[in-house]
Design an enzyme around this catalytic site. Structure first.
Site, PDB file in Angstrom:
ATOM      1  N   PHE A  35       0.847  -1.211   0.000  1.00 17.15           N
ATOM      2  CA  PHE A  35       0.000   0.000   0.000  1.00 17.15           C
ATOM      3  C   PHE A  35       0.879   1.257   0.000  1.00 17.15           C
ATOM      4  O   PHE A  35       0.763   2.113  -0.879  1.00 17.15           O
ATOM      5  CB  PHE A  35      -0.962  -0.015   1.195  1.00 17.15           C
ATOM      6  CG  PHE A  35      -1.740   1.277   1.349  1.00 17.15           C
ATOM      7  CD1 PHE A  35      -2.325   1.898   0.254  1.00 17.15           C
ATOM      8  CD2 PHE A  35      -1.873   1.881   2.601  1.00 17.15           C
ATOM      9  CE1 PHE A  35      -3.031   3.106   0.395  1.00 17.15           C
ATOM     10  CE2 PHE A  35      -2.578   3.085   2.738  1.00 17.15           C
ATOM     11  CZ  PHE A  35      -3.142   3.692   1.623  1.00 17.15           C
ATOM     12  N   ASP A  57      -2.137  -9.350   2.805  1.00 18.18           N
ATOM     13  CA  ASP A  57      -2.696  -8.282   3.640  1.00 18.18           C
ATOM     14  C   ASP A  57      -2.733  -8.784   5.081  1.00 18.18           C
ATOM     15  O   ASP A  57      -3.246  -9.879   5.346  1.00 18.18           O
ATOM     16  CB  ASP A  57      -4.109  -7.941   3.144  1.00 18.18           C
ATOM     17  CG  ASP A  57      -4.551  -6.592   3.674  1.00 18.18           C
ATOM     18  OD1 ASP A  57      -4.609  -6.441   4.911  1.00 18.18           O
ATOM     19  OD2 ASP A  57      -4.829  -5.700   2.854  1.00 18.18           O
ATOM     20  N   LYS A  90      -8.511  -1.271  10.671  1.00 16.43           N
ATOM     21  CA  LYS A  90      -8.511  -2.736  10.490  1.00 16.43           C
ATOM     22  C   LYS A  90      -7.074  -3.257  10.449  1.00 16.43           C
ATOM     23  O   LYS A  90      -6.777  -4.320  11.005  1.00 16.43           O
ATOM     24  CB  LYS A  90      -9.217  -3.103   9.174  1.00 16.43           C
ATOM     25  CG  LYS A  90     -10.724  -2.986   9.247  1.00 16.43           C
ATOM     26  CD  LYS A  90     -11.319  -3.474   7.947  1.00 16.43           C
ATOM     27  CE  LYS A  90     -12.832  -3.395   7.950  1.00 16.43           C
ATOM     28  NZ  LYS A  90     -13.412  -3.644   6.632  1.00 16.43           N
ATOM     29  N   THR A  91      -6.205  -2.519   9.768  1.00 15.74           N
ATOM     30  CA  THR A  91      -4.811  -2.963   9.667  1.00 15.74           C
ATOM     31  C   THR A  91      -4.187  -3.054  11.056  1.00 15.74           C
ATOM     32  O   THR A  91      -3.541  -4.052  11.389  1.00 15.74           O
ATOM     33  CB  THR A  91      -4.007  -2.007   8.758  1.00 15.74           C
ATOM     34  OG1 THR A  91      -4.542  -2.100   7.443  1.00 15.74           O
ATOM     35  CG2 THR A  91      -2.534  -2.351   8.738  1.00 15.74           C
ATOM     36  N   TYR A 144      -5.527   6.203  13.240  1.00 21.09           N
ATOM     37  CA  TYR A 144      -4.147   5.752  13.468  1.00 21.09           C
ATOM     38  C   TYR A 144      -3.870   5.644  14.969  1.00 21.09           C
ATOM     39  O   TYR A 144      -3.462   4.584  15.455  1.00 21.09           O
ATOM     40  CB  TYR A 144      -3.195   6.742  12.815  1.00 21.09           C
ATOM     41  CG  TYR A 144      -1.730   6.376  12.902  1.00 21.09           C
ATOM     42  CD1 TYR A 144      -1.198   5.337  12.136  1.00 21.09           C
ATOM     43  CD2 TYR A 144      -0.856   7.078  13.740  1.00 21.09           C
ATOM     44  CE1 TYR A 144       0.151   5.016  12.205  1.00 21.09           C
ATOM     45  CE2 TYR A 144       0.491   6.763  13.810  1.00 21.09           C
ATOM     46  CZ  TYR A 144       0.997   5.737  13.043  1.00 21.09           C
ATOM     47  OH  TYR A 144       2.336   5.431  13.110  1.00 21.09           O
ATOM     48  N   LYS A 148      -3.558   2.126  17.001  1.00 22.13           N
ATOM     49  CA  LYS A 148      -2.289   1.728  17.638  1.00 22.13           C
ATOM     50  C   LYS A 148      -2.480   1.505  19.134  1.00 22.13           C
ATOM     51  O   LYS A 148      -1.847   0.635  19.734  1.00 22.13           O
ATOM     52  CB  LYS A 148      -1.233   2.809  17.401  1.00 22.13           C
ATOM     53  CG  LYS A 148      -0.721   2.883  15.961  1.00 22.13           C
ATOM     54  CD  LYS A 148       0.219   1.734  15.650  1.00 22.13           C
ATOM     55  CE  LYS A 148       0.866   1.896  14.286  1.00 22.13           C
ATOM     56  NZ  LYS A 148       1.809   0.818  13.956  1.00 22.13           N
TER      57      LYS A 148
HETATM   58  P1  NAD Z   1       5.608   2.875   5.664  1.00 18.27           P
HETATM   59  O1  NAD Z   1       4.301   3.400   5.219  1.00 18.27           O
HETATM   60  O2  NAD Z   1       6.803   3.173   4.814  1.00 18.27           O
HETATM   61  O3  NAD Z   1       5.563   1.310   5.903  1.00 18.27           O
HETATM   62  C1  NAD Z   1       4.389   0.602   6.231  1.00 18.27           C
HETATM   63  C2  NAD Z   1       4.375  -0.685   5.436  1.00 18.27           C
HETATM   64  O4  NAD Z   1       3.201  -1.443   5.798  1.00 18.27           O
HETATM   65  C3  NAD Z   1       4.294  -0.452   3.921  1.00 18.27           C
HETATM   66  O5  NAD Z   1       5.215  -1.274   3.255  1.00 18.27           O
HETATM   67  C4  NAD Z   1       2.858  -0.825   3.591  1.00 18.27           C
HETATM   68  O6  NAD Z   1       2.698  -1.243   2.254  1.00 18.27           O
HETATM   69  C5  NAD Z   1       2.590  -1.918   4.612  1.00 18.27           C
HETATM   70  N1  NAD Z   1       1.149  -2.111   4.883  1.00 18.27           N
HETATM   71  C6  NAD Z   1       0.223  -1.164   5.145  1.00 18.27           C
HETATM   72  N2  NAD Z   1      -0.987  -1.737   5.346  1.00 18.27           N
HETATM   73  C7  NAD Z   1      -0.802  -3.076   5.214  1.00 18.27           C
HETATM   74  C8  NAD Z   1      -1.660  -4.199   5.288  1.00 18.27           C
HETATM   75  N3  NAD Z   1      -2.980  -4.064   5.548  1.00 18.27           N
HETATM   76  N4  NAD Z   1      -1.137  -5.437   5.068  1.00 18.27           N
HETATM   77  C9  NAD Z   1       0.171  -5.594   4.792  1.00 18.27           C
HETATM   78  N5  NAD Z   1       1.037  -4.570   4.691  1.00 18.27           N
HETATM   79  C10 NAD Z   1       0.566  -3.322   4.910  1.00 18.27           C
HETATM   80  O7  NAD Z   1       5.837   3.465   7.141  1.00 18.27           O
HETATM   81  P2  NAD Z   1       7.079   3.317   8.135  1.00 18.27           P
HETATM   82  O8  NAD Z   1       7.506   4.688   8.511  1.00 18.27           O
HETATM   83  O9  NAD Z   1       8.073   2.352   7.613  1.00 18.27           O
HETATM   84  O10 NAD Z   1       6.352   2.705   9.414  1.00 18.27           O
HETATM   85  C11 NAD Z   1       6.462   1.341   9.767  1.00 18.27           C
HETATM   86  C12 NAD Z   1       5.802   1.112  11.114  1.00 18.27           C
HETATM   87  O11 NAD Z   1       6.417   1.932  12.111  1.00 18.27           O
HETATM   88  C13 NAD Z   1       4.304   1.449  11.119  1.00 18.27           C
HETATM   89  O12 NAD Z   1       3.630   0.495  11.895  1.00 18.27           O
HETATM   90  C14 NAD Z   1       4.262   2.801  11.807  1.00 18.27           C
HETATM   91  O13 NAD Z   1       3.053   2.999  12.474  1.00 18.27           O
HETATM   92  C15 NAD Z   1       5.438   2.696  12.779  1.00 18.27           C
HETATM   93  N6  NAD Z   1       5.949   4.037  13.126  1.00 18.27           N
HETATM   94  C16 NAD Z   1       6.710   4.749  12.255  1.00 18.27           C
HETATM   95  C17 NAD Z   1       7.147   6.012  12.611  1.00 18.27           C
HETATM   96  C18 NAD Z   1       8.018   6.845  11.715  1.00 18.27           C
HETATM   97  O14 NAD Z   1       8.350   7.990  12.092  1.00 18.27           O
HETATM   98  N7  NAD Z   1       8.461   6.398  10.566  1.00 18.27           N
HETATM   99  C19 NAD Z   1       6.805   6.550  13.857  1.00 18.27           C
HETATM  100  C20 NAD Z   1       5.998   5.783  14.694  1.00 18.27           C
HETATM  101  C21 NAD Z   1       5.588   4.522  14.336  1.00 18.27           C
END
Ligand code: NAD
Ligand code: UDP
Length: 311
Positions: A35, A57, A90-91, A144, A148
């Protein structure tokens, strides 16, 4: 060799984690629905015999014999998680249930990538893990934040009710190479705008603060958390306590890129937190003295070099 499942493994943070674990010699499965992630982020790993990628997913059950699960699947940028708010909840919630069931069935250890957003617009500064937060349950960020928060509840309940070995990390704003150009978060937006000499979009007055963590420091903290004492479940903050206003960040990026960009001011999004800074004493005490080693200017230099090579 441990069998490790990484959901969201094709995203920004997930792809760094996949790379570190593959190069360490672990047997890695990357699960993603692409996504917000991209196959480009992991294509260099596909030739390794100890790496495989699965299009799936996380809201649907998945089964594989594994020893450890890192649950990262979830869009993390406000524009992406608000695009389909119901899918985002849902995710987080169904994804957590599916992965916790898998952890219970395979006796795997499971780590949840939670977020500083569980603190909402915090009234305690810096944020400490015992603070319960100040979150709007019905706003545009709630899909979100509350998703979480519910995932954290599920992790604790699976731990108490079924004895699942859980770990919860609360990640503060993290940046670095492999963020998507269209990600929408502040550092990627500002760097891409500066490199193209386009207007830099400041939301509100730019007086709000964030504390930015370079991705390598986060990966180090997550891996230490996974291998920490089983009794230490967290939640634990992982972030860099150096705090900057958004205006300071914009000026630093303009200076470092020698950009001709001008600042333009846009409306502040709903429920945008005024300040954010982690207290990391718990991480230091329980994760072998972990603390960030890459400060903002050095991390920005690496990130600017990355974006300069692709924009
Ligand atoms: P990102 O959007 O680059 O990565 C999220 C990944 O999850 C993507 O590859 C996306 O395709 C996949 N995804 C989304 N919905 C999905 C589903 N239903 N099934 C399977 N795959 C799915 O974001 P990121 O910055 O790499 O964040 C990764 C995790 O770290 C997330 O859970 C986010 O909440 C958490 N996080 C990140 C930050 C930050 O600053 N980057 C801060 C707090 C928490
Ligand atoms: N922001 C901004 N301009 C942008 C993108 C974001 O001023 O082009 C602001 C945003 O309003 C917030 C901060 O930068 O106050 C961090 O936003 P981001 O989306 O990166 O993360 P989060 O709000 O989830 O901490």
């Amino acid at each position: 060799m441990k069998r490790i499942l990484i959901t969201g493994g094709a995203g920004f943070i997930g792809s760094h984690l996949c790379e570190r674990l593959v190069k360490k010699g672990e047997d890695v499965i990357c699960l993603d629905n692409y996504f917000t992630g991209s196959r480009d982020n992991i294509k260099h790993l596909l030739d390794y015999h100890n790496f495989e990628s699965v299009r799936q997913d996380v809201t649907k059950p998945y089964y594989a014999e594994v020893d450890e699960i890192y649950n990262l699947a979830c869009p993390a940028s406000p524009i992406h998680y608000q695009y389909d708010a119901i899918k985002t909840i849902k995710t987080s919630v169904l994804g957590a249930i599916n992965m916790l069931d898998l952890a219970r069935d395979t006796n795997a250890k499971i780590l949840q990538s939670s977020t500083s957003e569980v603190y909402g617009d915090p009234s305690i500064h810096p944020q400490i893990e015992t603070y319960w937060g100040n979150v709007n349950p019905i706003g545009e960020r709630s899909c979100y934040d509350e998703g979480k928060r519910c995932a954290e509840t599920l992790f604790m309940d699976y731990h108490r009710q079924y004895g699942v070995k859980i770990k919860i990390v609360r990640i503060f704003n993290t940046y670095g190479p492999k963020m998507s150009q269209n990600d929408g978060r502040v550092i990627s937006n500002f760097i891409v705008q500066a490199l193209k000499n386009e207007d830099i979009t400041i939301y509100g007055e730019g007086e709000q603060t964030r504390s930015f963590q370079y991705v390598d420091d986060l990966i180090d903290g997550m891996m230490r958390m996974m291998s920490s004492n089983v009794a230490f479940t967290g939640p634990v903050n992982l972030g860099n306590p150096n705090e900057f206003t958004i205006l300071e960040l914009a000026k630093m990026i303009i200076e470092m890129t020698q950009s001709k960009s001008k600042l333009v001011y846009k409306d502040l999004p709903m429920d945008d937190p005024h300040q954010r800074k982690p207290n990391i004493d718990l991480a230091k005490a329980n994760l072998g003295g972990w603390e960030p080693t890459i400060q903002l200017r050095e991390g920005l230099r690496r990130t600017i070099d990355y974006f300069a090579s692709i924009v």
